[in-house]
Design an enzyme around this catalytic site. Sequence first.
Site, PDB file in Angstrom:
ATOM      1  N   GLY A 240       0.774  -1.236   0.000  1.00 47.60           N
ATOM      2  CA  GLY A 240       0.000   0.000   0.000  1.00 47.60           C
ATOM      3  C   GLY A 240       0.802   1.280   0.000  1.00 47.60           C
ATOM      4  O   GLY A 240       0.221   2.361  -0.045  1.00 47.60           O
ATOM      5  N   GLY A 280       3.757  -3.870  -3.668  1.00 47.44           N
ATOM      6  CA  GLY A 280       3.664  -4.122  -5.102  1.00 47.44           C
ATOM      7  C   GLY A 280       4.009  -2.856  -5.862  1.00 47.44           C
ATOM      8  O   GLY A 280       5.069  -2.726  -6.471  1.00 47.44           O
ATOM      9  N   ARG A 317      -6.875   2.321 -16.014  1.00 47.74           N
ATOM     10  CA  ARG A 317      -7.293   3.285 -14.995  1.00 47.74           C
ATOM     11  C   ARG A 317      -7.152   4.717 -15.500  1.00 47.74           C
ATOM     12  O   ARG A 317      -8.017   5.555 -15.268  1.00 47.74           O
ATOM     13  CB  ARG A 317      -6.474   3.076 -13.722  1.00 47.74           C
ATOM     14  CG  ARG A 317      -6.930   1.830 -12.984  1.00 47.74           C
ATOM     15  CD  ARG A 317      -6.097   1.558 -11.757  1.00 47.74           C
ATOM     16  NE  ARG A 317      -6.766   0.550 -10.938  1.00 47.74           N
ATOM     17  CZ  ARG A 317      -6.163  -0.186 -10.018  1.00 47.74           C
ATOM     18  NH1 ARG A 317      -4.877  -0.035  -9.780  1.00 47.74           N
ATOM     19  NH2 ARG A 317      -6.835  -1.065  -9.313  1.00 47.74           N
ATOM     20  N   CYS A 353     -10.930   1.447 -30.509  1.00 54.76           N
ATOM     21  CA  CYS A 353     -12.053   2.054 -31.199  1.00 54.76           C
ATOM     22  C   CYS A 353     -13.114   2.541 -30.229  1.00 54.76           C
ATOM     23  O   CYS A 353     -14.246   2.045 -30.238  1.00 54.76           O
ATOM     24  CB  CYS A 353     -12.631   1.060 -32.201  1.00 54.76           C
ATOM     25  SG  CYS A 353     -11.425   0.717 -33.481  1.00 54.76           S
TER      26      CYS A 353
HETATM   27  C1  LIG Z   1      -2.801  -5.476  -3.959  1.00 57.47           C
HETATM   28  C2  LIG Z   1      -2.376  -5.979  -2.644  1.00 57.47           C
HETATM   29  C3  LIG Z   1      -1.100  -5.698  -2.154  1.00 57.47           C
HETATM   30  C4  LIG Z   1      -0.137  -4.780  -2.867  1.00 57.47           C
HETATM   31  O1  LIG Z   1      -0.525  -3.439  -2.729  1.00 57.47           O
HETATM   32  P1  LIG Z   1       0.400  -2.259  -3.287  1.00 57.47           P
HETATM   33  O2  LIG Z   1      -0.403  -1.036  -3.123  1.00 57.47           O
HETATM   34  O3  LIG Z   1       0.693  -2.578  -4.695  1.00 57.47           O
HETATM   35  O4  LIG Z   1       1.630  -2.228  -2.441  1.00 57.47           O
HETATM   36  C5  LIG Z   1      -0.725  -6.271  -0.966  1.00 57.47           C
HETATM   37  N1  LIG Z   1      -1.576  -7.066  -0.268  1.00 57.47           N
HETATM   38  C6  LIG Z   1      -2.817  -7.326  -0.689  1.00 57.47           C
HETATM   39  C7  LIG Z   1      -3.682  -8.205   0.104  1.00 57.47           C
HETATM   40  C8  LIG Z   1      -3.259  -6.794  -1.886  1.00 57.47           C
HETATM   41  O5  LIG Z   1      -4.497  -7.060  -2.306  1.00 57.47           O
END
Ligand SMILES: *Cc1c(COP(=O)(O)O)cnc(C)c1O
Length: 424
Positions: A240, A280, A317, A353
């Site tokens: 996150g 992530g 997005r 398109c």
């Molecule tokens: C998507 C997700 C992450 C990764 O979140 P980021 O914002 O990309 O760091 C980690 N844990 C869970 C459970 C997720 O769904």
Amino acid sequence: MSRWIERTRLDDASTVLRRALAEGFFREGTSAALFHDLGRVRARFVELETRFPAGTLHAVAVKANPVVEILRALVNAGAGLEAASFEEVRLAIAAGCPASRIVFDSPAKTRDEIASALALGVHLNVDNFDELDRVASALGNTRPPPIGLRVNPQVGGGSIALTSVATRSSKFGIPIERRDEILAAFEAHPFLSALHVHVGSQGMPLETLVEGVARVHSLREDIERRVGAGRIQTFDLGGGLPVAYRPDDVPIPLSAYVDALKTKIPGLFTGDLGLVTEFGRAIHATAGWAASRVEYVKQAGDERLAVIHLGADLLVRRAYRPDEWYHEIAVLDADGRPKAGPTEPVTIVGPLCFSGDVLAKGLALPCIDPGDFVVIHDIGAYTLGMWSRHCSRGLPLVLGYDGDTLSVLKNRETPDDVVTFWSR
Ligand SMILES: *Cc1c(COP(=O)(O)O)cnc(C)c1O
């Protein structure tokens, strides 16, 4: 500058693109490629390892970027992987990740998936009480892998509603307001040994992230008072951490996050608790950029339009929620060199398109010509993994670079591959 928040400069993209051209990666039929800086990804992983206590399992979220060779580079550097679906568990295995370093977090695990995950021995975070019952009956008398309960800390949303997962009625995890039932679950199920929280992805202030972790950590004492000290073996703090996409976004260094956690929740760092992280976006987003040839430049009303080969298929997005998502865009000439000269407004449109396939309106860029390259910055996370099949264009070539070496991480999809995809 810390490599955690470092972004790709246009000069560097130009150097890499010129090498890709010289090495023949833009042969006929290849109009666009995604580039991933594997050296930077590895440096970020090393920074994670130095900031968090030794032994922390850093399980990088597969859904942020599921290209197996990118996952493999992380696994080779020592990372674990976090899977949002059983398919992602399989991708993690394909990337060479040992099962004991895979964390399986889907909110929709079937009975079969639970049984397979337990047989493999992956970490499993249970999303709700019904799933907990399924896990209990699947376990029987077998020795369980680490099993945690995902708790929604209900700290409220961030600035982007669709990626906020900790509002009062979020679909993920068990709301922390059901504290008594959570305690009862730990009492009833001795195999539960971990707590899991993931507060959100992008748009979350640092304070909210830390507050979410703190709330769920506060359950640990209550649980241990009820069922005995040492019961919580593992604490999974999720991911996150947001990244800076706009020039005026203030990036959050990893050190600031870890320092805030240490100040607010010293109990996380006493050494008697195994930690798991699930970053992530912060690992991948600014390690990736895309380059597309400009196919046409045309005038429409008062606007000059540059038509390129990546649009709402790659940047779902950005196309559908343009107020929330942003990517810096630049132009290089047909040989990959920076373009000089006066700027003029240009609208960058994708190849699909439908009229919403617009990446940026009225950008001030040096005059764009057909054959030039448009560079889209910071596309390393939640882009290719969210690829849209609208208009059935093939997935682009993905190249990785690490110092001076450039290699194919994923071949482009040919028209034949797309026919196979849509066929029985
Ligand atoms: C998507 C997700 C992450 C990764 O979140 P980021 O914002 O990309 O760091 C980690 N844990 C869970 C459970 C997720 O769904």
